[in-house]
Write a protein that holds these residues in place. Structure first.
Motif, PDB file in Angstrom:
ATOM      1  N   GLU A   6       0.798  -1.070  -0.039  1.00  0.00           N
ATOM      2  CA  GLU A   6       0.043  -0.115  -0.116  1.00  0.00           C
ATOM      3  C   GLU A   6       0.743   1.236  -0.024  1.00  0.00           C
ATOM      4  OE1 GLU A   6      -2.042  -3.251   2.521  1.00  0.00           O
ATOM      5  OE2 GLU A   6       0.119  -2.407   2.437  1.00  0.00           O
ATOM      6  N   SER A   7       0.316   2.365  -0.666  1.00  0.00           N
ATOM      7  CA  SER A   7       0.994   3.517  -0.549  1.00  0.00           C
ATOM      8  C   SER A   7       0.053   4.856  -0.721  1.00  0.00           C
ATOM      9  CB  SER A   7       2.442   3.694  -1.598  1.00  0.00           C
ATOM     10  OG  SER A   7       1.581   3.646  -3.009  1.00  0.00           O
ATOM     11  N   GLY A   8       0.512   6.035  -0.711  1.00  0.00           N
ATOM     12  CA  GLY A   8      -0.149   7.024  -0.927  1.00  0.00           C
ATOM     13  C   GLY A   8      -0.769   7.783   0.372  1.00  0.00           C
ATOM     14  N   GLY A   9      -0.472   7.542   1.546  1.00  0.00           N
ATOM     15  CA  GLY A   9      -0.747   7.719   2.872  1.00  0.00           C
ATOM     16  C   GLY A   9      -0.103   9.367   3.055  1.00  0.00           C
ATOM     17  N   GLY A  10      -0.582   9.853   3.984  1.00  0.00           N
ATOM     18  CA  GLY A  10       0.022  10.839   4.653  1.00  0.00           C
ATOM     19  C   GLY A  10      -0.741  11.953   5.431  1.00  0.00           C
ATOM     20  N   LEU A  11      -0.329  13.115   5.752  1.00  0.00           N
ATOM     21  CA  LEU A  11      -0.868  14.105   6.520  1.00  0.00           C
ATOM     22  C   LEU A  11      -1.935  15.104   5.601  1.00  0.00           C
ATOM     23  CD1 LEU A  11      -1.543  15.291   9.317  1.00  0.00           C
ATOM     24  CD2 LEU A  11       0.543  16.810   8.807  1.00  0.00           C
ATOM     25  N   VAL A  12      -3.081  15.130   5.737  1.00  0.00           N
ATOM     26  CA  VAL A  12      -4.299  15.878   5.266  1.00  0.00           C
ATOM     27  C   VAL A  12      -4.914  16.637   6.191  1.00  0.00           C
ATOM     28  CG1 VAL A  12      -5.840  13.914   4.924  1.00  0.00           C
ATOM     29  CG2 VAL A  12      -5.711  15.958   3.267  1.00  0.00           C
ATOM     30  N   PRO A  14      -8.669  18.267   7.602  1.00  0.00           N
ATOM     31  CA  PRO A  14     -10.207  18.089   7.329  1.00  0.00           C
ATOM     32  C   PRO A  14     -10.525  18.456   6.175  1.00  0.00           C
ATOM     33  CG  PRO A  14      -9.619  18.266   9.573  1.00  0.00           C
ATOM     34  CD  PRO A  14      -8.297  18.800   8.944  1.00  0.00           C
ATOM     35  N   GLY A  15     -11.500  17.509   5.471  1.00  0.00           N
ATOM     36  CA  GLY A  15     -12.018  18.166   4.379  1.00  0.00           C
ATOM     37  C   GLY A  15     -11.165  17.845   3.048  1.00  0.00           C
ATOM     38  N   GLY A  16      -9.981  17.386   3.363  1.00  0.00           N
ATOM     39  CA  GLY A  16      -9.059  17.186   2.181  1.00  0.00           C
ATOM     40  C   GLY A  16      -9.370  15.941   1.533  1.00  0.00           C
ATOM     41  N   SER A  17      -8.564  15.527   0.573  1.00  0.00           N
ATOM     42  CA  SER A  17      -8.493  14.232  -0.259  1.00  0.00           C
ATOM     43  C   SER A  17      -7.281  13.519  -0.505  1.00  0.00           C
ATOM     44  CB  SER A  17      -9.036  14.412  -1.616  1.00  0.00           C
ATOM     45  OG  SER A  17     -10.486  15.025  -1.531  1.00  0.00           O
ATOM     46  N   LEU A  18      -7.212  12.438  -0.340  1.00  0.00           N
ATOM     47  CA  LEU A  18      -6.108  11.433  -0.564  1.00  0.00           C
ATOM     48  C   LEU A  18      -6.278  10.356  -1.679  1.00  0.00           C
ATOM     49  CD1 LEU A  18      -4.375  11.053   2.855  1.00  0.00           C
ATOM     50  CD2 LEU A  18      -3.267  11.937   0.747  1.00  0.00           C
ATOM     51  N   ARG A  19      -5.332   9.786  -2.384  1.00  0.00           N
ATOM     52  CA  ARG A  19      -5.618   8.579  -3.180  1.00  0.00           C
ATOM     53  C   ARG A  19      -4.627   7.734  -2.813  1.00  0.00           C
ATOM     54  NH1 ARG A  19      -8.011   7.409  -8.112  1.00  0.00           N
ATOM     55  NH2 ARG A  19      -6.758   6.208  -9.617  1.00  0.00           N
ATOM     56  N   LEU A  20      -5.181   6.383  -2.381  1.00  0.00           N
ATOM     57  CA  LEU A  20      -4.456   5.322  -1.906  1.00  0.00           C
ATOM     58  C   LEU A  20      -3.993   4.384  -3.195  1.00  0.00           C
ATOM     59  CD1 LEU A  20      -5.745   4.657   1.648  1.00  0.00           C
ATOM     60  CD2 LEU A  20      -4.322   6.256   0.813  1.00  0.00           C
ATOM     61  N   SER A  21      -2.904   3.871  -3.242  1.00  0.00           N
ATOM     62  CA  SER A  21      -2.751   2.813  -4.153  1.00  0.00           C
ATOM     63  C   SER A  21      -2.367   1.456  -3.564  1.00  0.00           C
ATOM     64  CB  SER A  21      -1.705   3.208  -5.157  1.00  0.00           C
ATOM     65  OG  SER A  21      -1.780   4.413  -5.774  1.00  0.00           O
ATOM     66  N   CYS A  22      -2.651   0.330  -4.023  1.00  0.00           N
ATOM     67  CA  CYS A  22      -2.339  -0.945  -3.624  1.00  0.00           C
ATOM     68  C   CYS A  22      -1.684  -1.637  -4.906  1.00  0.00           C
ATOM     69  CB  CYS A  22      -3.456  -1.715  -3.002  1.00  0.00           C
ATOM     70  SG  CYS A  22      -3.397  -3.347  -2.477  1.00  0.00           S
TER      71      CYS A  22
END
Length: 121
Positions: A6-12, A14-22
């Motif tokens: 898994e990858s793509g995590g981080g600090l964001v 509230p109200g923000g977006s992230l896209r994780l990959s596997c």
């Protein structure tokens, strides 16, 4: 067993977006159901979303309408698009293959290291 990274995590914020990959050790086209899970401190690991080889999806109520699971054209990667994040989404996120779409279905692959998602101001 199939292995996942898994990858793509981080600090964001509230109200923000992230896209994780596997990424999987085998082509996911040969795996009927892929799924995303998460585990927050002091909480049990919970199922978030699943997708079948035919593109049928299923979501937990806690993320329905905010998260989207998908498979890529290379057939070895799945994604989790996470929108409108809140602090309750803070957790380590994992992917795995799954035995079914129904509640209580078990994973069929090997758990990876996961990717940390922290939602904070």
């Amino acid at each position: 067993q199939v292995q996942f990274v898994e990858s793509g995590g981080g600090l964001v914020q509230p109200g923000g977006s992230l896209r994780l990959s596997c990424t999987a050790s085998e082509t996911i086209s040969s795996i009927y159901i892929m799924a995303w899970y998460r585990q927050a401190p002091g909480r049990k690991r919970e199922h978030l979303a699943s997708i079948t080889s035919f593109g049928v999806t299923d979501y937990a109520d806690s993320v329905k309408g905010r998260f989207t699971i998908s498979r890529d054209g290379a057939q070895n990667t799945i994604y989790l698009q996470m929108n409108d994040l809140n602090p309750e989404d803070t957790a380590v996120y994992y992917c795995n293959s799954r035995s079914g779409l129904r509640r209580g279905s078990t994973v069929t692959g090997t758990w990876g290291q996961g990717t940390q998602v922290t939602v904070s101001s």
